[in-house]
Structures are given as structure tokens and as C-alpha cells.
Design a protein around this motif. Structure first.
Motif, mmCIF file in Angstrom:
data_model
loop_
_atom_site.group_PDB
_atom_site.id
_atom_site.type_symbol
_atom_site.label_atom_id
_atom_site.label_comp_id
_atom_site.label_asym_id
_atom_site.label_seq_id
_atom_site.Cartn_x
_atom_site.Cartn_y
_atom_site.Cartn_z
ATOM 1 N N ALA A 1 0.833 -1.200 0.000
ATOM 2 C CA ALA A 1 0.000 0.000 0.000
ATOM 3 C C ALA A 1 0.869 1.252 0.000
ATOM 4 N N ALA A 2 0.292 2.342 -0.524
ATOM 5 C CA ALA A 2 1.033 3.604 -0.621
ATOM 6 C C ALA A 2 1.498 4.095 0.743
ATOM 7 N N ASP A 3 0.715 3.824 1.794
ATOM 8 C CA ASP A 3 1.119 4.277 3.131
ATOM 9 C C ASP A 3 2.061 3.308 3.831
ATOM 10 N N ARG A 4 2.390 2.194 3.149
ATOM 11 C CA ARG A 4 3.340 1.191 3.660
ATOM 12 C C ARG A 4 2.893 0.594 5.002
ATOM 13 N N GLN A 5 1.586 0.533 5.211
ATOM 14 C CA GLN A 5 1.028 -0.065 6.417
ATOM 15 C C GLN A 5 0.449 -1.457 6.174
ATOM 16 N N SER A 6 0.341 -1.837 4.898
ATOM 17 C CA SER A 6 -0.259 -3.135 4.582
ATOM 18 C C SER A 6 0.248 -3.623 3.239
ATOM 19 N N VAL A 7 0.014 -4.913 2.981
ATOM 20 C CA VAL A 7 0.372 -5.518 1.702
ATOM 21 C C VAL A 7 -0.766 -6.437 1.270
ATOM 22 N N ARG A 8 -1.149 -6.359 -0.002
ATOM 23 C CA ARG A 8 -2.171 -7.236 -0.562
ATOM 24 C C ARG A 8 -1.457 -8.349 -1.319
ATOM 25 N N VAL A 9 -1.769 -9.608 -0.956
ATOM 26 C CA VAL A 9 -1.046 -10.733 -1.534
ATOM 27 C C VAL A 9 -2.028 -11.774 -2.058
ATOM 28 N N ALA A 10 -1.591 -12.513 -3.068
ATOM 29 C CA ALA A 10 -2.368 -13.648 -3.564
ATOM 30 C C ALA A 10 -2.400 -14.741 -2.512
ATOM 31 N N GLY A 11 -3.568 -15.322 -2.311
ATOM 32 C CA GLY A 11 -3.726 -16.313 -1.248
ATOM 33 C C GLY A 11 -2.879 -17.556 -1.427
ATOM 34 N N GLY A 12 -2.543 -17.899 -2.685
ATOM 35 C CA GLY A 12 -1.779 -19.112 -2.926
ATOM 36 C C GLY A 12 -0.289 -18.971 -2.747
ATOM 37 N N LEU A 13 0.205 -17.755 -2.528
ATOM 38 C CA LEU A 13 1.643 -17.568 -2.319
ATOM 39 C C LEU A 13 2.096 -18.223 -1.020
ATOM 40 N N ARG A 14 3.308 -18.758 -1.043
ATOM 41 C CA ARG A 14 3.902 -19.269 0.184
ATOM 42 C C ARG A 14 4.434 -18.112 1.017
ATOM 43 N N TYR A 15 4.446 -18.286 2.331
ATOM 44 C CA TYR A 15 4.954 -17.232 3.193
ATOM 45 C C TYR A 15 6.392 -16.867 2.846
ATOM 46 N N GLY A 16 7.191 -17.849 2.459
ATOM 47 C CA GLY A 16 8.572 -17.557 2.107
ATOM 48 C C GLY A 16 8.685 -16.601 0.936
ATOM 49 N N GLU A 17 7.745 -16.701 -0.005
ATOM 50 C CA GLU A 17 7.745 -15.798 -1.154
ATOM 51 C C GLU A 17 7.320 -14.387 -0.746
ATOM 52 N N VAL A 18 6.282 -14.287 0.075
ATOM 53 C CA VAL A 18 5.794 -12.988 0.522
ATOM 54 C C VAL A 18 6.832 -12.281 1.384
ATOM 55 N N THR A 19 7.422 -13.013 2.310
ATOM 56 C CA THR A 19 8.360 -12.370 3.238
ATOM 57 C C THR A 19 9.630 -11.899 2.546
ATOM 58 N N ALA A 20 10.072 -12.632 1.533
ATOM 59 C CA ALA A 20 11.255 -12.181 0.783
ATOM 60 C C ALA A 20 10.964 -10.861 0.088
ATOM 61 N N ALA A 21 9.767 -10.735 -0.502
ATOM 62 C CA ALA A 21 9.396 -9.492 -1.170
ATOM 63 C C ALA A 21 9.280 -8.342 -0.177
ATOM 64 N N LEU A 22 8.700 -8.604 0.984
ATOM 65 C CA LEU A 22 8.577 -7.555 1.996
ATOM 66 C C LEU A 22 9.948 -7.114 2.511
ATOM 67 N N GLN A 23 10.794 -8.073 2.816
ATOM 68 C CA GLN A 23 12.117 -7.744 3.323
ATOM 69 C C GLN A 23 12.906 -6.909 2.307
ATOM 70 N N ALA A 24 12.769 -7.239 1.043
ATOM 71 C CA ALA A 24 13.468 -6.483 0.004
ATOM 72 C C ALA A 24 12.993 -5.034 -0.056
#
Length: 412
Positions: A66-89
Motif C-alpha cells: 500500500a502507498a502508506d506502507r502499512q499493509s500488503v495485498r497478496v495472492a492467497g496461494g503464495l507461500r509465506y517464504g515468497e511474501v516475506t522475501a518481497a517484503l524484506q526487500a
């Protein structure tokens, strides 16, 4: 086709993996019965069906900050490892993670998966919006604060097929992971708050027979004390199961690293075990932890032939209806068994005879013996949830034998 553990062979006539949300909508709307399969890390028939099994793993892999960097919208089928790598980056983080980064976000949230930490809620407690396909193929969305939201996040697949989740995020942080060997098992009961309040996330591993417990502490700042509460600093890397290779585990020894490489117990690049196991888990109110520990120690010899390891963790209270920590700060007692259902069943029954009188709640996605009447007692919001599911799925399209057995009341 089997689940990850290999103990469930799915009975579905067909598996469908739509590549877009409109394709998923058409599929759901035209199907008679539908259940959703995530990454297959449940240990009972919660995801099974005799008709159409749907996987959302092939939907577009959305990660939208999100523009305010308070949330992230993710596809439900993604693995947590994929989501967390993107967030950390992008310099962001989630509040907590489960022990496995291999599990899908929608599957984990919909079954009440959790990590550990006195102030950390379940993974589902981070959800601020849920988007799903309903029985007629239309799209629905609920936001935190909406009337049905607290019943819809942990919904066991009973309301529809989750396409996207919006998760609360925070600035990235570093953690250090330190393992201690030899905590006297008595300390789990007598010094419970000292043990589990000692770090951001704490896990204790035991077989309930060994007089010494292994403790994993994950903290933003931590000292490498040679001794702690009668335990000694580990002299090398450890795996929760002593006979398994420690290289599968995330880095220990107090080395600081990004949150997503320390909160899970296991590295994303490794399969942590062969999956040849069964799992059970029970959640008690925090005040009941000493009594539960006493009961489990008394059952240690009875469990010895079938247990691989047991893990103790803490979870903060939340308000989600089917959450294991709904309405109360909670202690989770997790059991990894050998894959022998006939041998494990009587042990699970003995566990429940000891723990259910203490108000224990069985994990929805693992092996348990409790019946529907017992689950209604364990989870006080079950009647409200059954009514909610009936409103969203009047014809019972998303129901299966599991839901008809344990959450009866809606049309099957």
C-alpha cells in the motif's frame, strides 16, 4: 494425490488450477461441490472432497504494498517464504511467522496457523481484508471492522475460495536466534513466564520423558549467556528433532539476521523432513499451562513409542471466531508423531482426556479425536460460525464430510 504428510489420499474426481480470478469464478460457479487445496500441510481431511478440488497456486502472484506502507495485498496461494522475501526487500515485515515458510498464506490463515511470542497473535491476526469467490462465482470482500469479518478469516474453506488477503505490515527488523540445551523440565511449569517472556519468540522442545528441554529464543537484542535458568548455551546448530540434520534449520548462535530468516524454524530452500509424520496440537488458556504441563509429563511414557517431538509456544489473544486463541492468551502444545494412525489414535485420546477438561482446543487442521459436541464447547463461537457459513453458502457447495461432521448445522 496425497497431502504433504502422505497420510491422506484425496478422493476428488478432479483437480483444477485456474490461472486467473475470472477463470476461478467460472469454475466455482459451474461446479456442484468445491474444496480448496493449499500446500497440503493439514493432517486430516479438512480439504478433501469427492468432487472438484481447486488449487489457487497458479493465480497471479500478487504482492502489492500500500502507498502508506502499512499493509500488503497478496495472492492467497503464495507461500509465506515468497511474501516475506518481497517484503524484506522493500524494508517491511510481518509481526510473526510459523515454523515453516513453505505454507500458503490463505491456507495458513484459514486454519489458525501461528508462531510463538507472548505478544504475537496468530498469522490470521495480521489480516485486515479478505477477498474470496462465493458459491455463485461472484467476488466478495470483507474488511476488518465489518460485521462478518471476524468469522470469515479463519473459516476452514467454508465461505468460499480466498483469492487475496491484505496483511498489516511494519518496518523490517533483525532478530538473533539462540538455542539452549538442558533446561530442567520442571522449569516449564515453575518458571513458565520467565521462559516464554525471555524473547520476542520462544519455543520449547521436549518428548515429555527427557528431564531436559531444548529452548529456542528469537530476540531483537539478546546476550549469549553460557547459562540461563539452569540451561546451557548450545555448542552448535540444532534441529527440533535431535536425529534430523541441523542444516535444515534457520541460523542460530546469536547471529543477527532479517526477521524472515529467523522467525521460521526451517529454511525455505530445504524440505524440513520427509513429511512421514502425523501432527496434533492443543491450545489451553495461559493460566492453565502449569496444569497442562503436569498432565503431559504424567503421560510421557504412554507417548514415548509414537512421539518424535513436542513443541510448546505462546500466542496472544485475538477476536477471530475459530481462532485457537480467540478471547484468551494461549499456550500451544504441539505433537509430531510417527506416521502410524492406529498407534497414535489411543495416545491422542489419552491426551484429550487430560487436556480437554482444562479447556483445550484442538487444532482444526491436525489429528484429533474430539467430536462435534466437544468442539462446540471448546470453541464458543462455533454456533455463530455455522450460521455465517449457511448465509454465504446456502446450498452447501463448499461443505464436505469434515465440515458436516465437525460443524454440522448448515445444509450439507
Amino acid at each position: 494425490m496425497k497431502n504433504w504428510a502422505g497420510n491422506v489420499t484425496f478422493a476428488a474426481e478432479r483437480l483444477r488450477q485456474p490461472g486467473s480470478v475470472p477463470e476461478l469464478q467460472d469454475l466455482v460457479g459451474s461446479s456442484e461441490r468445491v474444496r480448496v487445496l493449499g500446500t497440503g500441510h493439514s493432517f486430516n481431511r479438512i480439504a478433501d472432497t469427492a468432487d472438484t478440488l481447486v488449487s489457487v497456486l497458479e493465480l497471479p502472484k500478487t504482492v502489492e504494498i500500500a502507498a502508506d506502507r502499512q499493509s500488503v495485498r497478496v495472492a492467497g496461494g503464495l507461500r509465506y517464504g515468497e511474501v516475506t522475501a518481497a517484503l524484506q526487500a522493500d524494508g517491511l515485515a510481518l509481526h510473526n511467522l510459523g515454523s515453516l515458510p513453505h505454507i500458503s498464506v490463505a491456507g495458513a490463515c484459514s486454519t489458525g496457523t501461528h508462531g510463538s511470542g507472548d505478544t504475537n497473535g496468530t498469522l490470521a491476526s495480521a489480516v485486515t481484508r479478505i477477498e474470496f469467490v462465493t458459491a455463485d462465482g461472484s467476488l466478495a470482500a470483507l474488511d476488518r471492522g465489518d460485521a462478518d469479518f471476524e468469522g470469515a478469516v479463519i473459516a476452514l474453506g467454508a465461505l468460499g475460495v480466498t483469492t487475496h488477503l491484505t496483511l498489516a505490515v511494519e518496518p523490517s527488523y533483525e532478530l538473533s536466534q539462540v538455542v539452549y540445551d538442558g533446561l530442567p523440565v520442571d522449569r516449564l511449569g515453575t518458571s513458565f513466564d520467565d521462559v516464554f517472556g525471555s524473547a520476542y519468540s520462544v519455543s520449547a522442545f521436549t518428548d515429555w520423558v527427557d528431564p531436559e528441554v531444548m529452548v529456542w529464543r528469537k530476540a531483537k537484542q539478546i546476550t549469549l549467556d553460557p547459562e540461563w535458568l539452569g540451561a546451557r548455551l548450545a555448542d552448535g546448530a540444532r534441529h527440533p528433532i535431535k536425529t534430523m540434520p541441523a542444516g535444515f534449520a534457520t541460523e542460530q548462535g546469536g547471529v543477527p539476521g532479517p526477521w524472515n530468516t529467523r522467525l521460521p524454524h526451517f529454511r525455505l530452500e530445504f524440505t524440513p523432513s520427509n513429511g512421514e509424520e502425523l501432527q496434533s496440537e492443543y491450545f489451553v488458556e495461559r493460566s492453565q499451562a502449569p496444569a497442562a504441563i503436569e498432565q503431559l509429563r504424567a503421560l510421557g511414557n504412554e507417548m514415548a513409542a509414537v512421539i518424535q517431538v513436542s513443541e510448546v509456544r505462546t500466542i496472544a489473544a485475538d477476536t477471530l471466531w475459530l481462532s485457537p486463541s480467540q478471547g484468551r492468551d494461549t499456550v500451544a502444545f504441539h505433537f509430531t508423531w510417527i506416521q502410524d494412525e492406529a498407534a497414535v489414535r489411543p495416545v491422542v485420546e489419552a491426551l484429550e482426556a487430560a487436556l480437554l477438561p482444562l479447556g483445550a482446543r484442538p487444532h482444526w487442521g491436525k489429528v484429533f479425536a474430539a467430536d462435534a459436541a466437544t468442539l462446540r464447547t471448546c470453541y464458543p463461537k462455533v454456533p455463530d460460525f455455522v450460521e455465517l457459513a449457511a448465509r454465504y453458502d446456502e446450498g452447501g457447495k463448499f461443505r464436505n464430510d469434515y465440515l458436516n461432521t465437525y460443524l454440522p448445522g448448515a445444509r450439507g
